[in-house]
Design a protein around this motif. Sequence first.
Motif, PDB file in Angstrom:
ATOM      1  N   ASP A 196       0.812  -1.225   0.000  1.00 45.96           N
ATOM      2  CA  ASP A 196       0.000   0.000   0.000  1.00 45.96           C
ATOM      3  C   ASP A 196       0.834   1.259   0.000  1.00 45.96           C
ATOM      4  O   ASP A 196       0.552   2.214  -0.712  1.00 45.96           O
ATOM      5  CB  ASP A 196      -0.789   0.071   1.322  1.00 45.96           C
ATOM      6  CG  ASP A 196      -1.981  -0.817   1.302  1.00 45.96           C
ATOM      7  OD1 ASP A 196      -2.025  -1.644   0.388  1.00 45.96           O
ATOM      8  OD2 ASP A 196      -2.841  -0.683   2.184  1.00 45.96           O
ATOM      9  N   ILE A 197       1.839   1.238   0.874  1.00 46.16           N
ATOM     10  CA  ILE A 197       2.657   2.432   1.076  1.00 46.16           C
ATOM     11  C   ILE A 197       3.438   2.753  -0.184  1.00 46.16           C
ATOM     12  O   ILE A 197       3.486   3.893  -0.627  1.00 46.16           O
ATOM     13  CB  ILE A 197       3.620   2.212   2.262  1.00 46.16           C
ATOM     14  CG1 ILE A 197       2.801   2.031   3.534  1.00 46.16           C
ATOM     15  CG2 ILE A 197       4.588   3.373   2.384  1.00 46.16           C
ATOM     16  CD1 ILE A 197       3.640   1.968   4.779  1.00 46.16           C
ATOM     17  N   LEU A 199       2.751   1.814  -3.267  1.00 41.83           N
ATOM     18  CA  LEU A 199       1.855   2.219  -4.347  1.00 41.83           C
ATOM     19  C   LEU A 199       1.321   3.620  -4.108  1.00 41.83           C
ATOM     20  O   LEU A 199       1.234   4.424  -5.031  1.00 41.83           O
ATOM     21  CB  LEU A 199       0.693   1.215  -4.461  1.00 41.83           C
ATOM     22  CG  LEU A 199       1.122  -0.200  -4.854  1.00 41.83           C
ATOM     23  CD1 LEU A 199      -0.079  -1.138  -4.850  1.00 41.83           C
ATOM     24  CD2 LEU A 199       1.787  -0.202  -6.214  1.00 41.83           C
ATOM     25  N   GLY A 200       0.963   3.910  -2.848  1.00 42.54           N
ATOM     26  CA  GLY A 200       0.464   5.239  -2.516  1.00 42.54           C
ATOM     27  C   GLY A 200       1.479   6.306  -2.881  1.00 42.54           C
ATOM     28  O   GLY A 200       1.136   7.350  -3.441  1.00 42.54           O
ATOM     29  N   ALA A 201       2.732   6.028  -2.573  1.00 42.74           N
ATOM     30  CA  ALA A 201       3.791   6.990  -2.874  1.00 42.74           C
ATOM     31  C   ALA A 201       3.975   7.109  -4.384  1.00 42.74           C
ATOM     32  O   ALA A 201       4.080   8.212  -4.922  1.00 42.74           O
ATOM     33  CB  ALA A 201       5.094   6.561  -2.210  1.00 42.74           C
ATOM     34  N   ALA A 202       3.981   5.971  -5.071  1.00 41.74           N
ATOM     35  CA  ALA A 202       4.185   5.989  -6.520  1.00 41.74           C
ATOM     36  C   ALA A 202       3.084   6.782  -7.207  1.00 41.74           C
ATOM     37  O   ALA A 202       3.332   7.523  -8.152  1.00 41.74           O
ATOM     38  CB  ALA A 202       4.234   4.568  -7.070  1.00 41.74           C
ATOM     39  N   ALA A 203       1.848   6.638  -6.698  1.00 39.38           N
ATOM     40  CA  ALA A 203       0.724   7.334  -7.310  1.00 39.38           C
ATOM     41  C   ALA A 203       0.858   8.849  -7.177  1.00 39.38           C
ATOM     42  O   ALA A 203       0.200   9.597  -7.879  1.00 39.38           O
ATOM     43  CB  ALA A 203      -0.593   6.856  -6.698  1.00 39.38           C
ATOM     44  N   LEU A 204       1.694   9.283  -6.236  1.00 42.05           N
ATOM     45  CA  LEU A 204       1.903  10.723  -6.078  1.00 42.05           C
ATOM     46  C   LEU A 204       3.077  11.206  -6.922  1.00 42.05           C
ATOM     47  O   LEU A 204       3.555  12.322  -6.763  1.00 42.05           O
ATOM     48  CB  LEU A 204       2.163  11.055  -4.611  1.00 42.05           C
ATOM     49  CG  LEU A 204       0.961  10.895  -3.678  1.00 42.05           C
ATOM     50  CD1 LEU A 204       1.395  11.003  -2.238  1.00 42.05           C
ATOM     51  CD2 LEU A 204      -0.093  11.939  -3.997  1.00 42.05           C
ATOM     52  N   GLY A 205       3.569  10.338  -7.786  1.00 49.75           N
ATOM     53  CA  GLY A 205       4.667  10.753  -8.651  1.00 49.75           C
ATOM     54  C   GLY A 205       6.027  10.595  -8.015  1.00 49.75           C
ATOM     55  O   GLY A 205       6.965  11.289  -8.389  1.00 49.75           O
ATOM     56  N   ALA A 206       6.136   9.707  -7.034  1.00 50.07           N
ATOM     57  CA  ALA A 206       7.430   9.497  -6.386  1.00 50.07           C
ATOM     58  C   ALA A 206       8.234   8.461  -7.149  1.00 50.07           C
ATOM     59  O   ALA A 206       7.673   7.549  -7.746  1.00 50.07           O
ATOM     60  CB  ALA A 206       7.224   9.021  -4.954  1.00 50.07           C
ATOM     61  N   THR A 207       9.545   8.612  -7.115  1.00 46.92           N
ATOM     62  CA  THR A 207      10.382   7.546  -7.643  1.00 46.92           C
ATOM     63  C   THR A 207      10.468   6.470  -6.572  1.00 46.92           C
ATOM     64  O   THR A 207      10.114   6.697  -5.415  1.00 46.92           O
ATOM     65  CB  THR A 207      11.798   8.052  -7.944  1.00 46.92           C
ATOM     66  OG1 THR A 207      12.352   8.550  -6.736  1.00 46.92           O
ATOM     67  CG2 THR A 207      11.779   9.156  -8.978  1.00 46.92           C
ATOM     68  N   GLN A 210      12.526   7.617  -3.634  1.00 45.81           N
ATOM     69  CA  GLN A 210      11.860   8.558  -2.740  1.00 45.81           C
ATOM     70  C   GLN A 210      10.882   7.849  -1.816  1.00 45.81           C
ATOM     71  O   GLN A 210      10.800   8.148  -0.624  1.00 45.81           O
ATOM     72  CB  GLN A 210      11.116   9.623  -3.561  1.00 45.81           C
ATOM     73  CG  GLN A 210      12.064  10.640  -4.190  1.00 45.81           C
ATOM     74  CD  GLN A 210      11.367  11.529  -5.208  1.00 45.81           C
ATOM     75  OE1 GLN A 210      10.447  11.091  -5.902  1.00 45.81           O
ATOM     76  NE2 GLN A 210      11.823  12.767  -5.307  1.00 45.81           N
ATOM     77  N   ALA A 211      10.142   6.883  -2.372  1.00 42.25           N
ATOM     78  CA  ALA A 211       9.193   6.131  -1.558  1.00 42.25           C
ATOM     79  C   ALA A 211       9.922   5.345  -0.484  1.00 42.25           C
ATOM     80  O   ALA A 211       9.512   5.311   0.681  1.00 42.25           O
ATOM     81  CB  ALA A 211       8.376   5.193  -2.444  1.00 42.25           C
ATOM     82  N   ASP A 214      11.568   7.807   2.271  1.00 43.01           N
ATOM     83  CA  ASP A 214      10.693   8.548   3.175  1.00 43.01           C
ATOM     84  C   ASP A 214       9.622   7.708   3.851  1.00 43.01           C
ATOM     85  O   ASP A 214       9.076   8.112   4.871  1.00 43.01           O
ATOM     86  CB  ASP A 214      10.017   9.699   2.408  1.00 43.01           C
ATOM     87  CG  ASP A 214      11.010  10.781   2.042  1.00 43.01           C
ATOM     88  OD1 ASP A 214      12.155  10.710   2.515  1.00 43.01           O
ATOM     89  OD2 ASP A 214      10.655  11.691   1.272  1.00 43.01           O
ATOM     90  N   HIS A 215       9.287   6.565   3.279  1.00 44.43           N
ATOM     91  CA  HIS A 215       8.178   5.819   3.859  1.00 44.43           C
ATOM     92  C   HIS A 215       8.497   4.364   4.172  1.00 44.43           C
ATOM     93  O   HIS A 215       8.206   3.885   5.254  1.00 44.43           O
ATOM     94  CB  HIS A 215       6.962   5.879   2.934  1.00 44.43           C
ATOM     95  CG  HIS A 215       6.477   7.273   2.732  1.00 44.43           C
ATOM     96  ND1 HIS A 215       5.957   8.017   3.765  1.00 44.43           N
ATOM     97  CD2 HIS A 215       6.473   8.076   1.652  1.00 44.43           C
ATOM     98  CE1 HIS A 215       5.637   9.226   3.312  1.00 44.43           C
ATOM     99  NE2 HIS A 215       5.944   9.276   2.034  1.00 44.43           N
TER     100      HIS A 215
ATOM    101  N   THR B  83       6.921   9.338 -13.641  1.00 45.80           N
ATOM    102  CA  THR B  83       6.616   9.988 -12.368  1.00 45.80           C
ATOM    103  C   THR B  83       5.979  11.354 -12.609  1.00 45.80           C
ATOM    104  O   THR B  83       5.070  11.753 -11.881  1.00 45.80           O
ATOM    105  CB  THR B  83       7.886  10.136 -11.518  1.00 45.80           C
ATOM    106  OG1 THR B  83       8.872  10.798 -12.289  1.00 45.80           O
ATOM    107  CG2 THR B  83       8.408   8.794 -11.080  1.00 45.80           C
ATOM    108  N   ILE B 113       8.288  16.398  -2.921  1.00 45.72           N
ATOM    109  CA  ILE B 113       9.230  15.636  -3.747  1.00 45.72           C
ATOM    110  C   ILE B 113       9.118  16.006  -5.219  1.00 45.72           C
ATOM    111  O   ILE B 113      10.003  15.698  -6.002  1.00 45.72           O
ATOM    112  CB  ILE B 113       9.032  14.105  -3.593  1.00 45.72           C
ATOM    113  CG1 ILE B 113       7.624  13.711  -3.989  1.00 45.72           C
ATOM    114  CG2 ILE B 113       9.366  13.647  -2.188  1.00 45.72           C
ATOM    115  CD1 ILE B 113       7.474  12.244  -4.225  1.00 45.72           C
TER     116      ILE B 113
END
Lengths: 314, 251
Positions: A196-197, A199-207, A210-211, A214-215, B83, B113
Amino acid sequence: MSQASSPTVPVVASKNQKNRGGETLENPKFIPNHSGRRMREYAFRAVIVSATLAALFILIVLTVNVFKQGLPWLDQQFLTSFPSRFPERAGIKSAIWGSVWLGGFTLLFSVFFGVGAALYLEELAPKNRINRILEVNISTLAGVPSIIYGMLGLTLFVRIMAFERSVLAGGLTLSLLIMPVIIIATREALKCVPDDIRLGAAALGATKWQAVRDHVLPAAMPGVLTGIILAMARAVGEAAPLIMIGALSYVAFVPESAFDAFTALPIQIFNWTSRPKEEFHALAAAGIIVLLGFLLVCNSIAILLRLKWKDHRR
Amino acid sequence: MSSEYVLETKDLSLSYGDNQVVNNVSVGFKEKAVTALIGPSGCGKSTLLRTFNRMNDFIDVFSHSGEVLFRGKDIYNSPLDVTDFRRNVGMVFQKPNPFSSSIKKNITWGPKINGYQGDFDELVETSLKKASLWNEVKDKLNSSGLDLSGGQQQRLCIARAIAMDPSVILMDEPCSALDPQSTAAIEKLITELQENYTIIIVTHNMQQAARISEDTAFMYEGDLVEVGETSQLFSSPEHKLTQDYIGGRFG
Ligand SMILES: Nc1ncnc2c1ncn2[C@@H]1O[C@H](COP(=O)(O)OP(=O)(O)O)[C@@H](O)[C@H]1O
Ligand SMILES: [Mg+2]
């Protein structure tokens, strides 16, 4: 169906529980066999409790023994003196500082490379055959005897890289020794972080990085720290690979740079226990207390870090 | 023709390994409208939805053929940064998945980010307001996002998506883990959001589709059976399958 609708006696719950005879209550489809189940339950409990007690007992006997022998010798003089031929003048200062230096280097290298390798293998590397083979190999490395790492360290760090018998070579050798444990622990901790974490990060445009940074890694941090603590505890208590790479047992100075010779707590303890004089055995016991204290301090720091980490993430 | 749609697929087939689960789907999504994707479980709704922000990229065995056009550009074949693209298409998941950091950081992380240049406090406030969550959390912006109720968490996830200023928001059964009250709150929110965003929502709840969507697409075993105005599709479906499904005869 028909059973339920037939006018049975209403069964009171408390009566139910008291029934130890194993006689069936209202439903003949079930034979609960209460007494047999209860007995096995007691037997199971007895086995695990006695296992716990046995382990605890041995631990207590050992600790009491060590403290009884070593405590009288554990004083200011002991902590601040260098080793000596005369037990009453001998101390553990060089070993303490040697272990501090070793621990520092080991922590530095093993965490950097161990956690890094785990992150790569678990989060970034493609899940292909090569990586699966790597995975199996790393697990195997965790079981290789420490003396082998000593031989590797001797060849690689002492000879080829020409670090000599330095505390740096020692730290690098111990890092190799515990790296598999740290890699395995870190990977397990990362596996427990729900997707979940990510995918949630990726959906925000994170590499991915970065995911992870930070998470995912913060979420895995408690598990990672536990792995590091266990690994470090092992490293600090190791004597064999250090002896292999030529750590000295009589060192009358404190290392002042990465390239100084060194001794370490377990080596000093080992040295004292192998002497014929009775007093040196007591000194070894005192050394063990210091080593235990050392581990205790390390673990407390790790626990504090862990608590701090939780607050910090808010 | 293509200007009418923000997002559009052409002859899109999607597979996991050898198993093709979406077959030759061509469908368009209107700007600033809610489109519902309905169909029985396993018919490929989520798979289709995940291609719209390329989340299927994370599944190794996934492959596609055909085109997915975002404002006329094929998102799989143009040299765009994935991204960067995902920033334009927000996603809300079935199970609320806020980050285990503070409410505030949940909102600001994505923009940060991605190099957001504006004022972060303002962004937090406007995003939470748009997600109808501001009044409930304005006094505890620094407490953990995980301390909120399920419905609040889901609205936080919507706020988090909104903060990225997307033009499309994808939602995969966003209410299926929520109680009726929270569901009602989210539905109300969705109807508000459609003024500014193109929303594609997967739902297994046909009443929900009927309540909130302008268009509805009905899928069955990987095929797009019927797509059209929701009122039309529910009152006089063209296909027998659609009729049976919305009539509750299966699914
Ligand atoms: N990650 C996956 N790997 C392989 N097959 C999958 C995966 N996800 C979904 N599928 C298969 O694809 C089909 C469609 O699934 P999905 O898109 O989740 O359907 P829906 O969302 O409509 O219930 C199902 O048969 C499912 O088993
Ligand atoms: Mg689904």
